[in-house]
Design an enzyme around this catalytic site. Structure first.
Site, mmCIF file in Angstrom:
data_model
loop_
_atom_site.group_PDB
_atom_site.id
_atom_site.type_symbol
_atom_site.label_atom_id
_atom_site.label_comp_id
_atom_site.label_asym_id
_atom_site.label_seq_id
_atom_site.Cartn_x
_atom_site.Cartn_y
_atom_site.Cartn_z
ATOM 1 N N ARG A 150 24.646 -30.259 -3.212
ATOM 2 C CA ARG A 150 23.886 -29.902 -4.417
ATOM 3 C C ARG A 150 23.139 -28.577 -4.282
ATOM 4 O O ARG A 150 23.155 -27.749 -5.175
ATOM 5 C CB ARG A 150 22.901 -31.052 -4.704
ATOM 6 N N ASP A 168 14.520 -37.483 -1.785
ATOM 7 C CA ASP A 168 13.733 -37.991 -2.917
ATOM 8 C C ASP A 168 13.559 -39.503 -2.835
ATOM 9 O O ASP A 168 12.467 -40.018 -3.065
ATOM 10 C CB ASP A 168 14.406 -37.633 -4.250
ATOM 11 N N LYS A 202 20.035 -40.876 4.402
ATOM 12 C CA LYS A 202 21.415 -40.780 3.910
ATOM 13 C C LYS A 202 21.609 -39.524 3.083
ATOM 14 O O LYS A 202 20.709 -39.157 2.334
ATOM 15 C CB LYS A 202 21.693 -42.010 3.035
ATOM 16 N N THR A 203 22.681 -38.842 3.190
ATOM 17 C CA THR A 203 23.221 -37.865 2.239
ATOM 18 C C THR A 203 24.271 -37.010 2.957
ATOM 19 O O THR A 203 24.016 -36.500 4.059
ATOM 20 C CB THR A 203 22.186 -36.934 1.565
ATOM 21 N N ILE A 204 25.418 -36.869 2.302
ATOM 22 C CA ILE A 204 26.454 -36.009 2.883
ATOM 23 C C ILE A 204 25.964 -34.565 2.937
ATOM 24 O O ILE A 204 26.461 -33.777 3.720
ATOM 25 C CB ILE A 204 27.795 -36.063 2.095
ATOM 26 N N ASP A 205 24.990 -34.214 2.078
ATOM 27 C CA ASP A 205 24.546 -32.815 1.978
ATOM 28 C C ASP A 205 23.924 -32.294 3.276
ATOM 29 O O ASP A 205 23.822 -31.087 3.470
ATOM 30 C CB ASP A 205 23.529 -32.648 0.844
ATOM 31 N N GLU A 244 36.097 -36.588 -2.697
ATOM 32 C CA GLU A 244 37.146 -36.975 -1.736
ATOM 33 C C GLU A 244 36.566 -37.405 -0.394
ATOM 34 O O GLU A 244 37.193 -38.143 0.356
ATOM 35 C CB GLU A 244 38.095 -35.787 -1.473
ATOM 36 N N GLY A 245 35.352 -36.882 -0.074
ATOM 37 C CA GLY A 245 34.803 -37.124 1.265
ATOM 38 C C GLY A 245 33.666 -38.124 1.293
ATOM 39 O O GLY A 245 33.295 -38.604 2.356
ATOM 40 N N ARG A 300 21.010 -43.956 -9.352
ATOM 41 C CA ARG A 300 20.046 -42.858 -9.202
ATOM 42 C C ARG A 300 18.724 -43.119 -9.927
ATOM 43 O O ARG A 300 17.953 -42.176 -10.146
ATOM 44 C CB ARG A 300 20.666 -41.557 -9.709
ATOM 45 N N GLY A 337 23.841 -40.619 -4.169
ATOM 46 C CA GLY A 337 25.266 -40.384 -3.942
ATOM 47 C C GLY A 337 25.802 -41.134 -2.736
ATOM 48 O O GLY A 337 25.074 -41.333 -1.759
HETATM 49 P P1 FBP Z 1 22.628 -37.507 -2.641
HETATM 50 O O1 FBP Z 1 21.703 -36.363 -2.408
HETATM 51 O O2 FBP Z 1 22.083 -38.543 -3.531
HETATM 52 O O3 FBP Z 1 23.131 -38.074 -1.345
HETATM 53 O O4 FBP Z 1 23.951 -36.978 -3.387
HETATM 54 C C1 FBP Z 1 24.521 -35.795 -3.018
HETATM 55 C C2 FBP Z 1 25.697 -35.396 -3.873
HETATM 56 O O5 FBP Z 1 26.906 -35.877 -3.326
HETATM 57 C C3 FBP Z 1 25.732 -33.876 -4.006
HETATM 58 O O6 FBP Z 1 26.454 -33.293 -2.953
HETATM 59 C C4 FBP Z 1 26.346 -33.675 -5.361
HETATM 60 O O7 FBP Z 1 25.917 -32.468 -5.950
HETATM 61 C C5 FBP Z 1 25.828 -34.855 -6.144
HETATM 62 O O8 FBP Z 1 25.594 -35.885 -5.199
HETATM 63 C C6 FBP Z 1 26.795 -35.335 -7.188
HETATM 64 O O9 FBP Z 1 26.176 -36.308 -7.941
HETATM 65 P P2 FBP Z 1 26.949 -37.455 -8.742
HETATM 66 O O10 FBP Z 1 27.405 -38.451 -7.722
HETATM 67 O O11 FBP Z 1 25.909 -38.044 -9.610
HETATM 68 O O12 FBP Z 1 28.097 -36.823 -9.446
#
Ligand code: FBP
Length: 545
Positions: free
Chosen positions: A248, A172, A198-201, A419-420, A141, A77
């Site tokens: 997620r 991952d 990396k990950t916004i999560d 959006e973010g 992905r 993501g």
């Molecule tokens: P990553 O863990 O790959 O950084 O992605 C996180 C995320 O933005 C989650 O917050 C969200 O549930 C998911 O990706 C959405 O996935 P997609 O971009 O495939 O719709």
């Protein structure tokens, strides 16, 4: 490409670098490391990349480097700052030798396997400095985990004379980066692999990684809009806003936004699981907050809901698991859509049947609709914010009949995620990412593999940040994935004994009853440091000594 005024001004922003990366760089090595758990198994699986020392970059003597080529991949993501990692990497390798080249693999790890790439020249790089998004080379992905993928990748790596591949991804992707590093090291291919967090999560963090990049900007972007909604709610005084926030699995984003905005309610999935709460417990909690505020004459409020909530409610988890199994049977796969509900009710165990029947029909249908390639429910498609508000409305109706509630309840729904994810990086993310990219360049130049670039001490001014590398094996443990024990980087969920959650828990009763809203406003890119350079509340609380 036409650019906005802000984009033009922002392109000139020079990200701040830690002292250790500003001039000539030396490597300071720490003691050998161990994995966080399951040391014997991890050591056996990674004989060539296990136990390496922590690395810190410090100011050093001038050194000459032969030109070297690097490949870069954006995985998963989008997260604000990804372009700056690539810019830092580009500037870093060019600084060591201007003849060095950077190749971008297109649309994620698949680009390496399919030999889909482009050379990233200064003209291209300059267009993307301090911009959001991953559109410079795109992301994907595809999981890099099979030997034939590694071998296909090696073909193009050899063809382009690539010394190292940098994989910018989440837990991952970095686990897979480590497997790839080990594979190339075992085969003595002379190819290094470096990861970037990396990950916004915000769930890729541990003793070595303070935060994953993108979390800062994404949370600030959501908080701006939540603040705006809070102000609207406080102006019209007639709506309860239910806002689902991306993430997620872990609730870091929802918790950080709650700390920034002080909404009336924020559900934290990890707490729900720890307290073994039911859906009805959560609904009752929200309904009580609505009723209490109504008693004070306040028929409005804001509720934050983390995206992953459903899977953390133990009863829902059990229901989803049984639904997954039922729908995977040939009979389950063949049943007609209009007969599905009755079929499911006839098959479910008594406990899961009761939960299924308690759900609004539309939400129950969402649980059976979409499966991912592994046969699982795609929880992000479930409108949890609507599920909760519908159930709160039903409960309040019941309380009205019983004379326990006499207020009004009108709900509106929002989902903030995409959006973010591509917002222009905050100064924090712009600086952090540029430093991560520069660190990756230095790890490569110093012949390291199986490392993740890191930058620490990031609540201090940027010059005092400490850049270096951590062996990826150090962050690993064994976990069950698809029925098999696998070495993986430990995912960081919200800790209920951590400072951010404790801060929230200490104030939530007051925030629920009163109107304590904070309006953070938009991210500021220019202006006083206390406005432009603040890290997240989560990081400030976690790092407070
Ligand atoms: P990553 O863990 O790959 O950084 O992605 C996180 C995320 O933005 C989650 O917050 C969200 O549930 C998911 O990706 C959405 O996935 P997609 O971009 O495939 O719709």
């Amino acid at each position: 490409m036409e650019k906005s005024a802000l984009q033009i001004a922002r392109a000139a922003y020079q990200p701040k670098l830690p002292k250790g990366l500003q001039g000539n760089v030396s490597v300071k090595e720490g003691a050998p490391t161990q994995s966080v758990a399951d040391q014997e198994e991890i050591k056996k699986l990674f004989p060539n990349t296990y136990g390496m020392p922590l690395i810190e970059f410090v100011p050093g003597e001038a050194k000459t480097y032969a030109p070297f080529n690097v490949g870069v991949i954006l995985s998963g993501g989008q997260a604000p700052g990804g372009h700056n990692v690539i810019c830092g990497l580009f500037d870093g390798i060019k600084r060591l030798n201007p003849e060095s080249k950077l190749y971008g693999f297109i649309l994620g790890p698949g680009g390496l396997v399919d030999h889909n790439y482009m050379e990233l020249t200064a003209d291209i790089i300059d267009q993307y400095r301090n911009t959001g998004g991953f559109d410079m080379i795109g992301s994907g992905r595809t999981k890099l985990e099979k030997e034939d993928q590694f071998e296909k990748g090696l073909e193009i790596i050899k063809e382009l004379g690539i010394k190292a591949v940098v994989i910018i991804g989440g837990d991952d992707s970095n686990t897979n980066a480590c497997v790839l590093a080990e594979y190339y090291a075992a085969k003595k291919c002379g190819v290094q692999v470096i990861g970037c967090p990396k990950t916004i999560d915000g769930d890729l963090k541990n003793d070595q990684i303070e935060t994953s990049f993108g979390f800062d900007t994404a949370c600030k972007t959501y908080s701006e809009v939540i603040g705006n909604i809070q102000r609207d709610a406080n102006s019209a005084r007639k709506y309860w806003h239910f806002i689902k926030l991306m993430g997620r699995s872990a609730s870091h984003i929802a918790l950080e936004c709650a700390l920034q905005c002080q909404p009336n309610v924020c559900i934290v999935s990890e707490e729900v699981e720890a307290k073994n709460q039911t859906l009805d417990d959560i609904v009752t909690y929200i309904a009580q907050a609505v009723a209490n505020r109504a008693a004070d004459g306040n028929h409005f409020g804001v509720v934050l809901v983390p995206e992953g909530l459903i899977e953390f409610i133990p009863a829902m988890k059990a229901l989803i698991a049984e639904l997954n199994d039922l729908l995977a049977t040939p009979e389950g796969a063949a049943v007609a859509k209009d007969e599905q509900r009755e079929w499911i009710l006839g098959k479910l165990s008594a406990a899961n049947k009761a939960v299924y029947e308690s759900l609004p029909v539309g939400v129950a249908a969402q649980l059976t609709m979409e499966r991912d390639p592994h046969g699982n429910v795609q929880v992000s498609l479930i409108e949890t914010e609507k599920l909760l508000s519908e159930m709160v409305a039903t409960k309040l109706e019941q309380w009205k009949k019983e004379g326990k509630f006499s207020g009004k309840f009108a709900a509106l729904h929002h989902f903030f995620g995409y959006e973010g994810r591509c917002a222009a990086p905050s100064n924090y993310d712009a600086d952090y990412c540029y430093a991560l990219g520069t660190s990756a360049a230095m790890l490569i130049a110093n012949d390291k593999t199986g490392y993740m670039a890191i930058v620490k001490n990031t609540t201090a001014p940027a010059a005092e940040w400490v850049a270096g590398g951590v062996p990826i094996t150090m962050m690993m443990n064994m976990e069950k994935r698809n029925g098999e024990m696998k070495p993986v980087i430990k995912k960081a969920l919200v800790r209920l004994d951590g400072a951010p959650f404790k801060e929230f828990a200490a104030h939530r009763d007051q925030w629920a009853r009163e109107t304590c809203f904070v309006y953070p406003g938009p991210i500021q890119y220019f202006g006083p440091s206390e406005v432009c350079d603040q890290p997240t509340k989560t990081l400030q609380l976690e790092q407070a000594k």
